[in-house]
Design an enzyme around this catalytic site. Sequence first.
Site, PDB file in Angstrom:
ATOM      1  N   GLY A  85       0.807  -1.218   0.000  1.00 18.20           N
ATOM      2  CA  GLY A  85       0.000   0.000   0.000  1.00 18.20           C
ATOM      3  C   GLY A  85       0.833   1.258   0.000  1.00 18.20           C
ATOM      4  O   GLY A  85       0.363   2.329  -0.373  1.00 18.20           O
ATOM      5  N   ASN A 139      -7.905   4.612   6.083  1.00 13.52           N
ATOM      6  CA  ASN A 139      -7.812   4.842   4.637  1.00 13.52           C
ATOM      7  C   ASN A 139      -8.941   4.140   3.918  1.00 13.52           C
ATOM      8  O   ASN A 139      -9.390   3.070   4.315  1.00 13.52           O
ATOM      9  CB  ASN A 139      -6.441   4.397   4.106  1.00 13.52           C
ATOM     10  CG  ASN A 139      -6.436   2.964   3.619  1.00 13.52           C
ATOM     11  OD1 ASN A 139      -6.838   2.674   2.480  1.00 13.52           O
ATOM     12  ND2 ASN A 139      -5.998   2.036   4.471  1.00 13.52           N
ATOM     13  N   PHE A 164      -7.662   0.639  -3.754  1.00 12.01           N
ATOM     14  CA  PHE A 164      -6.771   0.058  -4.774  1.00 12.01           C
ATOM     15  C   PHE A 164      -6.493   1.032  -5.924  1.00 12.01           C
ATOM     16  O   PHE A 164      -6.561   0.674  -7.101  1.00 12.01           O
ATOM     17  CB  PHE A 164      -7.354  -1.239  -5.362  1.00 12.01           C
ATOM     18  CG  PHE A 164      -7.374  -2.427  -4.445  1.00 12.01           C
ATOM     19  CD1 PHE A 164      -6.750  -2.396  -3.209  1.00 12.01           C
ATOM     20  CD2 PHE A 164      -8.024  -3.603  -4.825  1.00 12.01           C
ATOM     21  CE1 PHE A 164      -6.772  -3.509  -2.363  1.00 12.01           C
ATOM     22  CE2 PHE A 164      -8.049  -4.715  -3.995  1.00 12.01           C
ATOM     23  CZ  PHE A 164      -7.425  -4.662  -2.772  1.00 12.01           C
ATOM     24  N   SER A 174      -8.913  -6.321   1.836  1.00 16.35           N
ATOM     25  CA  SER A 174      -9.085  -4.873   1.918  1.00 16.35           C
ATOM     26  C   SER A 174     -10.566  -4.556   2.099  1.00 16.35           C
ATOM     27  O   SER A 174     -11.410  -5.118   1.412  1.00 16.35           O
ATOM     28  CB  SER A 174      -8.578  -4.213   0.636  1.00 16.35           C
ATOM     29  OG  SER A 174      -9.071  -2.890   0.592  1.00 16.35           O
ATOM     30  N   ASN A 181     -11.916  -1.799   1.322  1.00 12.59           N
ATOM     31  CA  ASN A 181     -12.285  -0.646   0.485  1.00 12.59           C
ATOM     32  C   ASN A 181     -12.679  -0.975  -0.939  1.00 12.59           C
ATOM     33  O   ASN A 181     -12.952  -0.078  -1.727  1.00 12.59           O
ATOM     34  CB  ASN A 181     -11.134   0.360   0.482  1.00 12.59           C
ATOM     35  CG  ASN A 181     -10.811   0.830   1.882  1.00 12.59           C
ATOM     36  OD1 ASN A 181     -11.723   1.167   2.631  1.00 12.59           O
ATOM     37  ND2 ASN A 181      -9.545   0.808   2.251  1.00 12.59           N
ATOM     38  N   THR A 182     -12.692  -2.251  -1.289  1.00  8.03           N
ATOM     39  CA  THR A 182     -13.239  -2.672  -2.583  1.00  8.03           C
ATOM     40  C   THR A 182     -14.520  -3.426  -2.257  1.00  8.03           C
ATOM     41  O   THR A 182     -14.465  -4.428  -1.526  1.00  8.03           O
ATOM     42  CB  THR A 182     -12.230  -3.574  -3.335  1.00  8.03           C
ATOM     43  OG1 THR A 182     -11.087  -2.784  -3.662  1.00  8.03           O
ATOM     44  CG2 THR A 182     -12.827  -4.152  -4.610  1.00  8.03           C
ATOM     45  N   LYS A 211      -3.270 -12.775   2.402  1.00  5.56           N
ATOM     46  CA  LYS A 211      -3.344 -11.697   3.404  1.00  5.56           C
ATOM     47  C   LYS A 211      -4.775 -11.620   3.945  1.00  5.56           C
ATOM     48  O   LYS A 211      -5.729 -11.473   3.177  1.00  5.56           O
ATOM     49  CB  LYS A 211      -2.947 -10.357   2.780  1.00  5.56           C
ATOM     50  CG  LYS A 211      -2.895  -9.233   3.811  1.00  5.56           C
ATOM     51  CD  LYS A 211      -2.088  -8.066   3.327  1.00  5.56           C
ATOM     52  CE  LYS A 211      -2.078  -6.932   4.321  1.00  5.56           C
ATOM     53  NZ  LYS A 211      -1.322  -5.781   3.860  1.00  5.56           N
ATOM     54  N   ASN A 216      -4.432  -7.300   7.629  1.00  5.54           N
ATOM     55  CA  ASN A 216      -4.777  -6.056   6.934  1.00  5.54           C
ATOM     56  C   ASN A 216      -5.402  -5.078   7.950  1.00  5.54           C
ATOM     57  O   ASN A 216      -5.343  -5.322   9.160  1.00  5.54           O
ATOM     58  CB  ASN A 216      -5.764  -6.391   5.803  1.00  5.54           C
ATOM     59  CG  ASN A 216      -5.591  -5.458   4.608  1.00  5.54           C
ATOM     60  OD1 ASN A 216      -5.435  -4.251   4.786  1.00  5.54           O
ATOM     61  ND2 ASN A 216      -5.599  -6.004   3.409  1.00  5.54           N
ATOM     62  N   GLY A 274       0.058  -2.395  13.418  1.00  7.83           N
ATOM     63  CA  GLY A 274       0.322  -1.611  14.625  1.00  7.83           C
ATOM     64  C   GLY A 274       1.691  -1.807  15.231  1.00  7.83           C
ATOM     65  O   GLY A 274       1.859  -1.690  16.445  1.00  7.83           O
TER      66      GLY A 274
HETATM   67  C1  LIG Z   1      -2.881   4.161   3.253  1.00  7.92           C
HETATM   68  C2  LIG Z   1      -2.842   2.673   3.300  1.00  7.92           C
HETATM   69  C3  LIG Z   1      -2.967   1.946   2.131  1.00  7.92           C
HETATM   70  C4  LIG Z   1      -2.925   0.551   2.167  1.00  7.92           C
HETATM   71  N1  LIG Z   1      -3.027  -0.153   0.999  1.00  7.92           N
HETATM   72  C5  LIG Z   1      -2.947  -1.507   1.024  1.00  7.92           C
HETATM   73  C6  LIG Z   1      -3.011  -2.248  -0.175  1.00  7.92           C
HETATM   74  O1  LIG Z   1      -3.103  -1.701  -1.273  1.00  7.92           O
HETATM   75  N2  LIG Z   1      -2.940  -3.604  -0.079  1.00  7.92           N
HETATM   76  C7  LIG Z   1      -2.805  -4.261   1.108  1.00  7.92           C
HETATM   77  O2  LIG Z   1      -2.729  -5.502   1.140  1.00  7.92           O
HETATM   78  N3  LIG Z   1      -2.731  -3.569   2.273  1.00  7.92           N
HETATM   79  C8  LIG Z   1      -2.795  -2.225   2.251  1.00  7.92           C
HETATM   80  N4  LIG Z   1      -2.724  -1.523   3.422  1.00  7.92           N
HETATM   81  C9  LIG Z   1      -2.635  -2.270   4.699  1.00  7.92           C
HETATM   82  C10 LIG Z   1      -1.201  -2.395   5.215  1.00  7.92           C
HETATM   83  O3  LIG Z   1      -0.393  -3.116   4.320  1.00  7.92           O
HETATM   84  C11 LIG Z   1      -1.193  -3.105   6.587  1.00  7.92           C
HETATM   85  O4  LIG Z   1      -1.631  -4.425   6.433  1.00  7.92           O
HETATM   86  C12 LIG Z   1      -2.079  -2.408   7.626  1.00  7.92           C
HETATM   87  O5  LIG Z   1      -2.023  -1.031   7.483  1.00  7.92           O
HETATM   88  C13 LIG Z   1      -1.715  -2.780   9.049  1.00  7.92           C
HETATM   89  O6  LIG Z   1      -0.378  -2.424   9.346  1.00  7.92           O
HETATM   90  P1  LIG Z   1       0.027  -1.032  10.086  1.00  7.92           P
HETATM   91  O7  LIG Z   1      -0.802  -0.925  11.313  1.00  7.92           O
HETATM   92  O8  LIG Z   1       1.503  -1.165  10.339  1.00  7.92           O
HETATM   93  O9  LIG Z   1      -0.267   0.053   9.115  1.00  7.92           O
HETATM   94  C14 LIG Z   1      -2.768  -0.130   3.417  1.00  7.92           C
HETATM   95  C15 LIG Z   1      -2.629   0.628   4.585  1.00  7.92           C
HETATM   96  C16 LIG Z   1      -2.657   2.001   4.558  1.00  7.92           C
HETATM   97  C17 LIG Z   1      -2.510   2.769   5.843  1.00  7.92           C
END
Ligand SMILES: Cc1cc2nc3c(=O)[nH]c(=O)nc-3n(C[C@H](O)[C@H](O)[C@H](O)COP(=O)(O)O)c2cc1C
Length: 342
Positions: free
Chosen positions: A64, A112, A116, A182, A184-185, A220, A249, A299
Amino acid sequence: MYKTLIRPILFKFDPEEVHYFTFSILKNFGFLAKLFLPKPIEDKRLEREVFGLKFKNPVGLAAGFDKDAKLFNELSDLGFGFIEIGTLTPKPQPGNDKKRLFRLKEDSAIINRMGFNNDGVDEAIERLKKNSLRQAQTDKILIGGNIGKNKITPNEEAVNDYKICFEKLFPYVDYFVVNVSSPNTPNLRELQDKKPLTELLSTLQNLNLEKPKQKPILLKIAPDLTDEQLLDIIDIVKETQIAGVIATNTTLSRENLVSENKSETGGLSGKPLTKRSTEVIRFLSEKSGKAFPIIGVGGIHSAQDALEKLEAGASLVQLYTGFIYEGPELINEINKAILKQL
Ligand SMILES: Cc1cc2nc3c(=O)[nH]c(=O)nc-3n(C[C@H](O)[C@H](O)[C@H](O)COP(=O)(O)O)c2cc1C
């Protein structure tokens, strides 16, 4: 320096604009980062061999952040042991309308609903080709290809989108991540149900088996799955013999948040997710009898958070929100803590 000087400035601006701004700084002035940042820790004892790949250290960048494979070299210079690009879809798509990225400062979190947004798999491949030219060189960074489906593709035809991305990306990435988690889709998470998920993963694994040399396929998953659903995931991973799982995720939960943006629609990441994603890792590891490797994400804002995920059963970890809040120093801090623990 990041937290006292750089972050307060960056956090004054719109988060998505800041994302593109830092991207162009790293792209054009990445050499400066090398001057100012502490040198990435390199130590043989940090190397990990997981699903047949050799990682120079166990701290990766989560999907992401570098969706379109524009910045993997510069990000690798910051010390990451591996970079996951994507989520990529067969066709380019703009994602959801802006504004779609929100900081929750008081909660050390992000919401967020990007949806995608990406340039499509073909554009990414053009950039990845440059990395594969470095194949023989020791500085080649391990790259994971996170794949998904286009928004306009109905779930009944989703398998085809994943197949397209898998086939096209195959020569250019080191491992694959099937993203069905995700939020968001629309309806994507329904693909986590036993029947469609088994079909999707066995189709990809069969394509994989046709290749002279297979590449690891990981799944994932969302942190919002019930114990029963997680047990199904264990069965499916074993049945389809994919290489492992990425947990987790972003979450749809909004428990205990205080920030102004807490009611925005989308996936929540960062500190409020730490505990739940570690719980999911521990559950999968214990209930499966450590049958497959897990990449722990969700996190991680401190070395301690990463150590807890490793102790819970993760073989590798990934950062996203913690990287934004704590800065690139977090990578070294985690690696140092791992070495100290040895
Ligand atoms: C802005 C944003 C965009 C993301 N886009 C994707 C994505 O396209 N595909 C995906 O598998 N995870 C995506 N994620 C999820 C992250 O890869 C991760 O799994 C999730 O944020 C939890 O980790 P964190 O708490 O360290 O951010 C996104 C996260 C953020 C914050």
